[in-house]
Design a protein around this motif. Structure first.
Motif, PDB file in Angstrom:
ATOM      1  N   SER A 114      70.670  16.350  69.956  1.00 56.01           N
ATOM      2  CA  SER A 114      70.669  17.351  71.010  1.00 56.01           C
ATOM      3  C   SER A 114      71.774  16.975  71.983  1.00 56.01           C
ATOM      4  O   SER A 114      71.781  15.873  72.528  1.00 56.01           O
ATOM      5  N   ASN A 115      72.715  17.864  72.179  1.00 53.79           N
ATOM      6  CA  ASN A 115      73.790  17.610  73.133  1.00 53.79           C
ATOM      7  C   ASN A 115      73.433  18.223  74.473  1.00 53.79           C
ATOM      8  O   ASN A 115      73.238  19.430  74.577  1.00 53.79           O
ATOM      9  N   GLN A 168      68.770  19.800  82.491  1.00 53.14           N
ATOM     10  CA  GLN A 168      68.206  19.084  81.341  1.00 53.14           C
ATOM     11  C   GLN A 168      68.161  17.577  81.618  1.00 53.14           C
ATOM     12  O   GLN A 168      67.181  16.909  81.290  1.00 53.14           O
ATOM     13  N   MET A 169      69.215  17.057  82.196  1.00 48.99           N
ATOM     14  CA  MET A 169      69.277  15.628  82.489  1.00 48.99           C
ATOM     15  C   MET A 169      68.201  15.254  83.503  1.00 48.99           C
ATOM     16  O   MET A 169      67.556  14.208  83.374  1.00 48.99           O
ATOM     17  N   ARG A 170      67.968  16.111  84.500  1.00 43.78           N
ATOM     18  CA  ARG A 170      66.929  15.832  85.490  1.00 43.78           C
ATOM     19  C   ARG A 170      65.547  15.805  84.840  1.00 43.78           C
ATOM     20  O   ARG A 170      64.691  15.012  85.222  1.00 43.78           O
ATOM     21  N   LEU A 229      59.477  19.205  79.106  1.00 42.83           N
ATOM     22  CA  LEU A 229      60.360  18.854  77.991  1.00 42.83           C
ATOM     23  C   LEU A 229      60.618  20.061  77.098  1.00 42.83           C
ATOM     24  O   LEU A 229      61.732  20.259  76.614  1.00 42.83           O
ATOM     25  N   ALA A 230      59.603  20.884  76.895  1.00 45.22           N
ATOM     26  CA  ALA A 230      59.764  22.091  76.069  1.00 45.22           C
ATOM     27  C   ALA A 230      60.680  23.097  76.761  1.00 45.22           C
ATOM     28  O   ALA A 230      61.547  23.695  76.116  1.00 45.22           O
ATOM     29  N   ASP A 231      60.505  23.274  78.067  1.00 46.22           N
ATOM     30  CA  ASP A 231      61.356  24.211  78.809  1.00 46.22           C
ATOM     31  C   ASP A 231      62.832  23.815  78.737  1.00 46.22           C
ATOM     32  O   ASP A 231      63.706  24.669  78.788  1.00 46.22           O
ATOM     33  N   ALA A 232      63.092  22.515  78.613  1.00 43.36           N
ATOM     34  CA  ALA A 232      64.470  22.017  78.539  1.00 43.36           C
ATOM     35  C   ALA A 232      64.952  21.891  77.091  1.00 43.36           C
ATOM     36  O   ALA A 232      66.016  21.338  76.839  1.00 43.36           O
ATOM     37  N   ASP A 233      64.168  22.378  76.134  1.00 41.86           N
ATOM     38  CA  ASP A 233      64.526  22.398  74.700  1.00 41.86           C
ATOM     39  C   ASP A 233      64.597  21.027  74.032  1.00 41.86           C
ATOM     40  O   ASP A 233      65.288  20.861  73.029  1.00 41.86           O
ATOM     41  N   PHE A 234      63.856  20.054  74.546  1.00 40.77           N
ATOM     42  CA  PHE A 234      63.806  18.754  73.892  1.00 40.77           C
ATOM     43  C   PHE A 234      62.684  18.684  72.861  1.00 40.77           C
ATOM     44  O   PHE A 234      62.768  17.925  71.902  1.00 40.77           O
ATOM     45  N   ILE A 235      61.615  19.454  73.094  1.00 48.91           N
ATOM     46  CA  ILE A 235      60.497  19.495  72.151  1.00 48.91           C
ATOM     47  C   ILE A 235      60.094  20.944  71.945  1.00 48.91           C
ATOM     48  O   ILE A 235      60.531  21.838  72.694  1.00 48.91           O
ATOM     49  N   GLU A 236      59.249  21.177  70.936  1.00 55.37           N
ATOM     50  CA  GLU A 236      58.741  22.518  70.662  1.00 55.37           C
ATOM     51  C   GLU A 236      57.317  22.403  70.140  1.00 55.37           C
ATOM     52  O   GLU A 236      56.892  21.333  69.691  1.00 55.37           O
ATOM     53  N   GLU A 237      56.603  23.507  70.192  1.00 57.07           N
ATOM     54  CA  GLU A 237      55.244  23.512  69.670  1.00 57.07           C
ATOM     55  C   GLU A 237      55.265  23.353  68.157  1.00 57.07           C
ATOM     56  O   GLU A 237      56.198  23.797  67.487  1.00 57.07           O
ATOM     57  N   ALA A 238      54.218  22.726  67.647  1.00 56.96           N
ATOM     58  CA  ALA A 238      54.065  22.510  66.205  1.00 56.96           C
ATOM     59  C   ALA A 238      52.661  22.954  65.800  1.00 56.96           C
ATOM     60  O   ALA A 238      51.805  22.129  65.482  1.00 56.96           O
ATOM     61  N   PRO A 239      52.403  24.267  65.826  1.00 57.51           N
ATOM     62  CA  PRO A 239      51.035  24.747  65.562  1.00 57.51           C
ATOM     63  C   PRO A 239      50.528  24.393  64.172  1.00 57.51           C
ATOM     64  O   PRO A 239      49.323  24.244  63.971  1.00 57.51           O
ATOM     65  N   THR A 276      69.120  12.272  71.549  1.00 65.87           N
ATOM     66  CA  THR A 276      69.696  13.041  72.646  1.00 65.87           C
ATOM     67  C   THR A 276      70.988  12.351  73.079  1.00 65.87           C
ATOM     68  O   THR A 276      70.982  11.144  73.327  1.00 65.87           O
ATOM     69  N   VAL A 277      72.064  13.102  73.153  1.00 75.06           N
ATOM     70  CA  VAL A 277      73.355  12.543  73.551  1.00 75.06           C
ATOM     71  C   VAL A 277      73.992  13.440  74.607  1.00 75.06           C
ATOM     72  O   VAL A 277      73.654  14.606  74.739  1.00 75.06           O
ATOM     73  N   TRP A 278      74.913  12.877  75.336  1.00 76.66           N
ATOM     74  CA  TRP A 278      75.705  13.635  76.297  1.00 76.66           C
ATOM     75  C   TRP A 278      77.016  12.910  76.509  1.00 76.66           C
ATOM     76  O   TRP A 278      77.154  11.741  76.185  1.00 76.66           O
ATOM     77  N   ASP A 279      77.971  13.634  77.035  1.00 72.94           N
ATOM     78  CA  ASP A 279      79.301  13.092  77.303  1.00 72.94           C
ATOM     79  C   ASP A 279      79.309  12.547  78.734  1.00 72.94           C
ATOM     80  O   ASP A 279      79.322  13.307  79.694  1.00 72.94           O
ATOM     81  N   THR A 280      79.278  11.233  78.855  1.00 74.79           N
ATOM     82  CA  THR A 280      79.233  10.592  80.169  1.00 74.79           C
ATOM     83  C   THR A 280      80.410  11.022  81.034  1.00 74.79           C
ATOM     84  O   THR A 280      80.257  11.242  82.238  1.00 74.79           O
ATOM     85  N   ALA A 281      81.584  11.166  80.436  1.00 70.93           N
ATOM     86  CA  ALA A 281      82.771  11.582  81.204  1.00 70.93           C
ATOM     87  C   ALA A 281      82.578  13.000  81.746  1.00 70.93           C
ATOM     88  O   ALA A 281      82.924  13.278  82.896  1.00 70.93           O
ATOM     89  N   GLU A 282      82.042  13.901  80.928  1.00 70.61           N
ATOM     90  CA  GLU A 282      81.788  15.273  81.386  1.00 70.61           C
ATOM     91  C   GLU A 282      80.848  15.265  82.589  1.00 70.61           C
ATOM     92  O   GLU A 282      81.079  15.955  83.578  1.00 70.61           O
ATOM     93  N   PHE A 283      79.793  14.469  82.529  1.00 76.50           N
ATOM     94  CA  PHE A 283      78.825  14.420  83.623  1.00 76.50           C
ATOM     95  C   PHE A 283      79.395  13.732  84.859  1.00 76.50           C
ATOM     96  O   PHE A 283      78.979  14.011  85.971  1.00 76.50           O
ATOM     97  N   SER A 284      80.364  12.847  84.676  1.00 77.86           N
ATOM     98  CA  SER A 284      80.951  12.145  85.815  1.00 77.86           C
ATOM     99  C   SER A 284      81.931  13.005  86.608  1.00 77.86           C
ATOM    100  O   SER A 284      82.233  12.695  87.755  1.00 77.86           O
TER     101      SER A 284
END
Length: 189
Positions: free
Chosen positions: A5-6, A12-14, A57-67, A85-93
């Motif tokens: 997940s990018n 999302q980070m918060r 976590l679901a609202d931020a698209d990190f998890i989903e329901e698994a009925p 989960t990954v992100w570009d540290t330079a982009e966030f900086s």
């Protein structure tokens, strides 16, 4: 489940910059689909509180329901959407809002890593001697160019991938235990 997940949004980070949410996401990745009640066996919080964190976590698209994971329609089952989960540290900086969110995330991670290491140090008197001898911590100051730093980064990631594959094969192996691996490399300020 997708491999990664990018993260590109400060919001999302918060969401991730919370110790309970980080723990829940890690548990779902490790254990597979779970309910808040199941997860409360691993996290010392009430299922209602965990349900709140799971919905964030679901609202931020990190998890989903698994009925399909459970037969009881009264319980909500959750699964991770991504293996990592990954992100570009330079982009966030470069963006003040993203930087603040990233800084909060790194602070939570730093506290988590320090707690894990502290728990390990405390446990060394009870661990078998061969496990204590096999453990390691290391730190070095290196003098590298940016290209060399990129090469080191790629080598560490390749090493991590190799040992992740070995770990997956060792899940049921006799004598295999959970091991924590952490690597960091950054230019000194």
């Amino acid at each position: 489940m997708a491999p990664r997940s990018n993260v590109h949004q400060a919001a999302q980070m918060r969401v991730l910059a919370h110790p309970t949410r980080l723990r829940l996401l890690a548990l779902l990745r490790e254990l597979g689909p779970q309910t808040a009640a199941h997860l409360s066996e691993y996290v010392d919080e009430a299922p209602g509180t965990l349900s709140y964190h799971l919905s964030k976590l679901a609202d931020a698209d990190f998890i989903e329901e698994a009925p399909e994971a459970g037969s009881d329609g009264r319980q909500r089952w959750w699964r991770p959407r991504h293996e990592a989960t990954v992100w570009d540290t330079a982009e966030f900086s470069r963006d003040p809002e993203k930087f603040a969110a990233q800084k909060g995330m790194f602070q939570v991670l730093g506290q988590h890593y320090a707690q894990r290491f502290d728990a390990y140090v405390e446990s060394t008197t009870q661990l078998p001697e061969e496990w204590v001898r096999a453990g390691f911590t290391t730190d070095r100051r290196l003098r590298l160019t940016v290209e060399q730093m990129q090469e080191l980064n790629a080598e560490i990631h390749a090493l991590e991938e190799r040992w992740l594959a070995i770990s997956a094969q060792s899940k049921e192996a006799s004598g295999a235990e959970e091991v924590f691996f952490l690597a960091q490399g950054y230019r000194q300020p």
